[in-house]
Design a protein around this motif. Structure first.
Motif, PDB file in Angstrom:
ATOM      1  N   SER A  98      10.321  59.594 -39.872  1.00  0.00           N
ATOM      2  CA  SER A  98       9.105  60.208 -40.399  1.00  0.00           C
ATOM      3  C   SER A  98       9.372  61.117 -41.597  1.00  0.00           C
ATOM      4  CB  SER A  98       8.398  61.012 -39.301  1.00  0.00           C
ATOM      5  OG  SER A  98       9.253  62.018 -38.784  1.00  0.00           O
ATOM      6  N   ALA A  99      10.616  61.135 -42.077  1.00  0.00           N
ATOM      7  CA  ALA A  99      10.950  61.998 -43.211  1.00  0.00           C
ATOM      8  C   ALA A  99      10.270  61.494 -44.483  1.00  0.00           C
ATOM      9  CB  ALA A  99      12.462  62.037 -43.403  1.00  0.00           C
ATOM     10  N   SER A 100       9.711  62.416 -45.255  1.00  0.00           N
ATOM     11  CA  SER A 100       9.093  62.050 -46.527  1.00  0.00           C
ATOM     12  C   SER A 100      10.158  61.751 -47.571  1.00  0.00           C
ATOM     13  CB  SER A 100       8.197  63.184 -47.028  1.00  0.00           C
ATOM     14  OG  SER A 100       7.114  63.391 -46.151  1.00  0.00           O
ATOM     15  N   ASP A 101       9.839  60.859 -48.471  1.00  0.00           N
ATOM     16  CA  ASP A 101      10.727  60.636 -49.606  1.00  0.00           C
ATOM     17  C   ASP A 101       9.876  60.391 -50.843  1.00  0.00           C
ATOM     18  OD1 ASP A 101      11.860  57.185 -49.032  1.00  0.00           O
ATOM     19  OD2 ASP A 101       9.898  57.966 -49.507  1.00  0.00           O
ATOM     20  N   ALA A 102      10.488  59.905 -51.899  1.00  0.00           N
ATOM     21  CA  ALA A 102       9.788  59.784 -53.178  1.00  0.00           C
ATOM     22  C   ALA A 102       8.622  58.806 -53.121  1.00  0.00           C
ATOM     23  CB  ALA A 102      10.775  59.350 -54.266  1.00  0.00           C
ATOM     24  N   CYS A 103       8.678  57.820 -52.241  1.00  0.00           N
ATOM     25  CA  CYS A 103       7.653  56.778 -52.210  1.00  0.00           C
ATOM     26  C   CYS A 103       6.858  56.737 -50.917  1.00  0.00           C
ATOM     27  CB  CYS A 103       8.296  55.405 -52.430  1.00  0.00           C
ATOM     28  SG  CYS A 103       9.094  55.207 -54.039  1.00  0.00           S
ATOM     29  N   LYS A 104       7.351  57.357 -49.864  1.00  0.00           N
ATOM     30  CA  LYS A 104       6.677  57.309 -48.564  1.00  0.00           C
ATOM     31  C   LYS A 104       6.424  58.730 -48.103  1.00  0.00           C
ATOM     32  CE  LYS A 104       7.058  54.889 -44.135  1.00  0.00           C
ATOM     33  NZ  LYS A 104       7.918  53.997 -43.326  1.00  0.00           N
ATOM     34  N   THR A 105       5.184  59.161 -48.206  1.00  0.00           N
ATOM     35  CA  THR A 105       4.799  60.516 -47.862  1.00  0.00           C
ATOM     36  C   THR A 105       3.726  60.466 -46.781  1.00  0.00           C
ATOM     37  OG1 THR A 105       2.987  60.664 -49.456  1.00  0.00           O
ATOM     38  CG2 THR A 105       5.210  61.152 -50.270  1.00  0.00           C
ATOM     39  N   PRO A 106       3.399  61.619 -46.168  1.00  0.00           N
ATOM     40  CA  PRO A 106       2.342  61.617 -45.146  1.00  0.00           C
ATOM     41  C   PRO A 106       0.995  61.116 -45.669  1.00  0.00           C
ATOM     42  CG  PRO A 106       3.641  63.630 -45.001  1.00  0.00           C
ATOM     43  CD  PRO A 106       4.094  62.932 -46.241  1.00  0.00           C
ATOM     44  N   SER A 107       0.763  61.201 -46.987  1.00  0.00           N
ATOM     45  CA  SER A 107      -0.510  60.754 -47.552  1.00  0.00           C
ATOM     46  C   SER A 107      -0.466  59.332 -48.096  1.00  0.00           C
ATOM     47  CB  SER A 107      -0.936  61.708 -48.681  1.00  0.00           C
ATOM     48  OG  SER A 107       0.023  61.722 -49.730  1.00  0.00           O
ATOM     49  N   SER A 108       0.663  58.636 -47.914  1.00  0.00           N
ATOM     50  CA  SER A 108       0.808  57.295 -48.492  1.00  0.00           C
ATOM     51  C   SER A 108      -0.112  56.268 -47.859  1.00  0.00           C
ATOM     52  CB  SER A 108       2.256  56.812 -48.354  1.00  0.00           C
ATOM     53  OG  SER A 108       3.137  57.577 -49.126  1.00  0.00           O
ATOM     54  N   GLY A 109      -0.425  56.456 -46.575  1.00  0.00           N
ATOM     55  CA  GLY A 109      -1.220  55.453 -45.884  1.00  0.00           C
ATOM     56  C   GLY A 109      -0.376  54.274 -45.448  1.00  0.00           C
ATOM     57  N   ASP A 110      -1.043  53.207 -45.043  1.00  0.00           N
ATOM     58  CA  ASP A 110      -0.348  52.010 -44.574  1.00  0.00           C
ATOM     59  C   ASP A 110       0.402  51.342 -45.725  1.00  0.00           C
ATOM     60  OD1 ASP A 110      -1.331  52.384 -42.026  1.00  0.00           O
ATOM     61  OD2 ASP A 110      -3.112  51.140 -42.374  1.00  0.00           O
ATOM     62  N   PRO A 111       1.483  50.614 -45.399  1.00  0.00           N
ATOM     63  CA  PRO A 111       2.229  49.917 -46.453  1.00  0.00           C
ATOM     64  C   PRO A 111       1.336  48.948 -47.222  1.00  0.00           C
ATOM     65  CG  PRO A 111       3.475  49.938 -44.403  1.00  0.00           C
ATOM     66  CD  PRO A 111       2.115  50.446 -44.071  1.00  0.00           C
ATOM     67  N   ALA A 112       1.509  48.931 -48.536  1.00  0.00           N
ATOM     68  CA  ALA A 112       0.736  48.024 -49.384  1.00  0.00           C
ATOM     69  C   ALA A 112       1.600  47.579 -50.548  1.00  0.00           C
ATOM     70  CB  ALA A 112      -0.532  48.702 -49.896  1.00  0.00           C
ATOM     71  N   VAL A 113       1.502  46.300 -50.894  1.00  0.00           N
ATOM     72  CA  VAL A 113       2.269  45.721 -51.992  1.00  0.00           C
ATOM     73  C   VAL A 113       1.331  44.914 -52.873  1.00  0.00           C
ATOM     74  CG1 VAL A 113       4.162  44.169 -52.619  1.00  0.00           C
ATOM     75  CG2 VAL A 113       4.361  45.600 -50.578  1.00  0.00           C
ATOM     76  N   VAL A 114       1.465  45.061 -54.181  1.00  0.00           N
ATOM     77  CA  VAL A 114       0.699  44.282 -55.156  1.00  0.00           C
ATOM     78  C   VAL A 114       1.688  43.553 -56.053  1.00  0.00           C
ATOM     79  CG1 VAL A 114      -0.917  44.360 -57.088  1.00  0.00           C
ATOM     80  CG2 VAL A 114      -1.236  45.886 -55.129  1.00  0.00           C
ATOM     81  N   ILE A 115       1.483  42.250 -56.228  1.00  0.00           N
ATOM     82  CA  ILE A 115       2.363  41.456 -57.085  1.00  0.00           C
ATOM     83  C   ILE A 115       1.864  41.500 -58.520  1.00  0.00           C
ATOM     84  CG2 ILE A 115       3.253  39.143 -57.581  1.00  0.00           C
ATOM     85  CD1 ILE A 115       3.058  38.513 -54.618  1.00  0.00           C
ATOM     86  N   GLY A 116       2.764  41.860 -59.426  1.00  0.00           N
ATOM     87  CA  GLY A 116       2.491  41.813 -60.849  1.00  0.00           C
ATOM     88  C   GLY A 116       3.584  41.030 -61.541  1.00  0.00           C
ATOM     89  N   GLN A 117       3.717  41.240 -62.838  1.00  0.00           N
ATOM     90  CA  GLN A 117       4.757  40.567 -63.605  1.00  0.00           C
ATOM     91  C   GLN A 117       5.395  41.560 -64.555  1.00  0.00           C
ATOM     92  OE1 GLN A 117       3.458  37.640 -66.527  1.00  0.00           O
ATOM     93  NE2 GLN A 117       1.412  38.583 -66.632  1.00  0.00           N
ATOM     94  N   GLY A 118       6.588  41.220 -65.039  1.00  0.00           N
ATOM     95  CA  GLY A 118       7.226  42.059 -66.042  1.00  0.00           C
ATOM     96  C   GLY A 118       8.713  42.199 -65.839  1.00  0.00           C
ATOM     97  N   GLU A 119       9.448  42.094 -66.949  1.00  0.00           N
ATOM     98  CA  GLU A 119      10.897  42.282 -66.909  1.00  0.00           C
ATOM     99  C   GLU A 119      11.265  43.750 -67.040  1.00  0.00           C
ATOM    100  OE1 GLU A 119      14.944  40.942 -69.348  1.00  0.00           O
ATOM    101  OE2 GLU A 119      12.953  40.335 -70.079  1.00  0.00           O
ATOM    102  N   ARG A 120      10.521  44.508 -67.853  1.00  0.00           N
ATOM    103  CA  ARG A 120      10.871  45.905 -68.129  1.00  0.00           C
ATOM    104  C   ARG A 120       9.755  46.887 -67.780  1.00  0.00           C
ATOM    105  NH1 ARG A 120      13.200  42.878 -72.227  1.00  0.00           N
ATOM    106  NH2 ARG A 120      15.458  43.121 -72.409  1.00  0.00           N
ATOM    107  N   ALA A 121       8.642  46.393 -67.269  1.00  0.00           N
ATOM    108  CA  ALA A 121       7.532  47.249 -66.851  1.00  0.00           C
ATOM    109  C   ALA A 121       6.593  46.416 -65.986  1.00  0.00           C
ATOM    110  CB  ALA A 121       6.786  47.820 -68.055  1.00  0.00           C
ATOM    111  N   PHE A 122       5.809  47.098 -65.163  1.00  0.00           N
ATOM    112  CA  PHE A 122       4.834  46.411 -64.316  1.00  0.00           C
ATOM    113  C   PHE A 122       3.585  46.090 -65.120  1.00  0.00           C
ATOM    114  CE2 PHE A 122       1.063  46.312 -61.691  1.00  0.00           C
ATOM    115  CZ  PHE A 122       1.438  45.577 -60.580  1.00  0.00           C
ATOM    116  N   ALA A 123       3.149  44.826 -65.050  1.00  0.00           N
ATOM    117  CA  ALA A 123       1.878  44.406 -65.653  1.00  0.00           C
ATOM    118  C   ALA A 123       1.075  43.688 -64.574  1.00  0.00           C
ATOM    119  CB  ALA A 123       2.118  43.483 -66.845  1.00  0.00           C
TER     120      ALA A 123
END
Length: 301
Positions: free
Chosen positions: A163-188
């Motif tokens: 249950s430890a918080s980190d840079a990406c998973k905090t108490p306010s993060s909610g349920d896991p969610a993933v969105v697929i995008g594209q990009g070699e050097r940035a998310f689009a």
């Protein structure tokens, strides 16, 4: 994309041991839980740690992300100490090869015979611009006394890390969610049916550059699996799996880009041009929480 080798089970990063270690009365434990809200591998790359027991330096160590030694959150292994020994830990966090630390944190307590005390230590981004007076340390953006009375500390529970918080998973993060995008050097972002170009790979084959936007999953040590299916060809692409490190993306959560996904494995490249490809991504973090996403793209003619 930064891909890490599978971490060893609960790597013992630090060992705190008093001069009485190994003696018959060394039955007091102090277990340190090190966390951060900064992205390891991006905002901090190295920590320098010094441990003192009763004013004597017992260990000094440098742990680096590039060397595979720095993974947070982490439990810092502890050796038995004598009752009443004062244990003090100082951690300096650095970015790349910069000479000045981003954050410095000190924490101390006294070992208590017959107890395993849990001493939480956080490296907070809010402390990066704060300099405290001698005898104080910064926690959560404020200068505080580094000493923690043993009576205020809980007993060590190894499940704390789940249950430890980190840079990406905090108490306010909610349920896991993933969105697929594209990009070699940035998310689009990608919309269903978007046409995506392919590139020849360095070792043969052709690939697309994928990217993910993620919330509710740990920054380090998540296992990514990416697979695909060409519905018009009734052909499934064999999935690949790797362990990844996410980077922070402001209010959008965290992300990873530069995911090379070969799309002509076992297929002639000309047969997939202009074809729809259903891509699926599964990301499972070290706690066992899982986020999944699917997206249909079209390979450029």
């Amino acid at each position: 994309m930064i891909v890490r080798p599978t971490p060893r089970a609960l790597l013992a990063l630090l060992v705190l041991c008093s001069a009485g270690c190994g003696s018959e009365d060394a039955d007091a434990l102090v277990v340190v839980g090190l966390t951060t809200d900064m992205a390891v591998g991006f905002e901090i790359d190295r920590v320098e740690r010094t441990t003192q027991v009763d004013g004597v330096v017992t260990r000094a160590e440098s742990l680096t992300y590039g060397g595979g030694e720095l993974s947070l959150p982490s439990e810092l292994a502890v050796e038995p100490a004598r009752d009443g020994a004062e244990v003090e830990l100082t951690i300096e966090a650095f970015r790349d090869d910069e000479g000045s630390p981003v954050v410095t944190r000190t924490a101390a307590t006294r070992a208590v015979g017959g107890r395993a005390l849990f001493l939480p230590v956080s490296l907070d981004a809010a402390c990066s611009a704060i300099s405290c007076a001698a005898g104080a340390t910064c926690a959560a953006g404020a200068c505080v006394d580094p000493f923690n009375e043993p009576s205020t500390l809980a007993d060590h529970d190894p499940t704390w890390i789940a249950s430890a918080s980190d840079a990406c998973k905090t108490p306010s993060s909610g349920d896991p969610a993933v969105v697929i995008g594209q990009g070699e050097r940035a998310f689009a972002p990608l919309e269903r049916g978007d046409v995506v170009t392919i590139e020849p790979g360095p070792q043969g084959g052709h690939h697309v550059w994928l990217a993910l936007r993620v919330t509710g999953l740990r920054q380090m040590g998540s296992r990514l699996t990416v697979g695909g299916y060409f519905p018009e060809l009734a052909s499934e692409l064999r999935p690949f799996t790797s362990v990844v490190t996410l980077r922070k993306a402001g209010d959008a959560g965290c992300e990873i880009y530069g995911i090379r996904f070969q799309v002509d494995r076992g297929l002639p490249v000309e047969s997939i041009r202009g074809r729809a490809l259903d891509v699926e991504a599964v990301l499972e973090d070290p706690n066992g929480d899982v986020g999944t996403a699917a997206q249909r793209i079209v390979i450029a003619p």
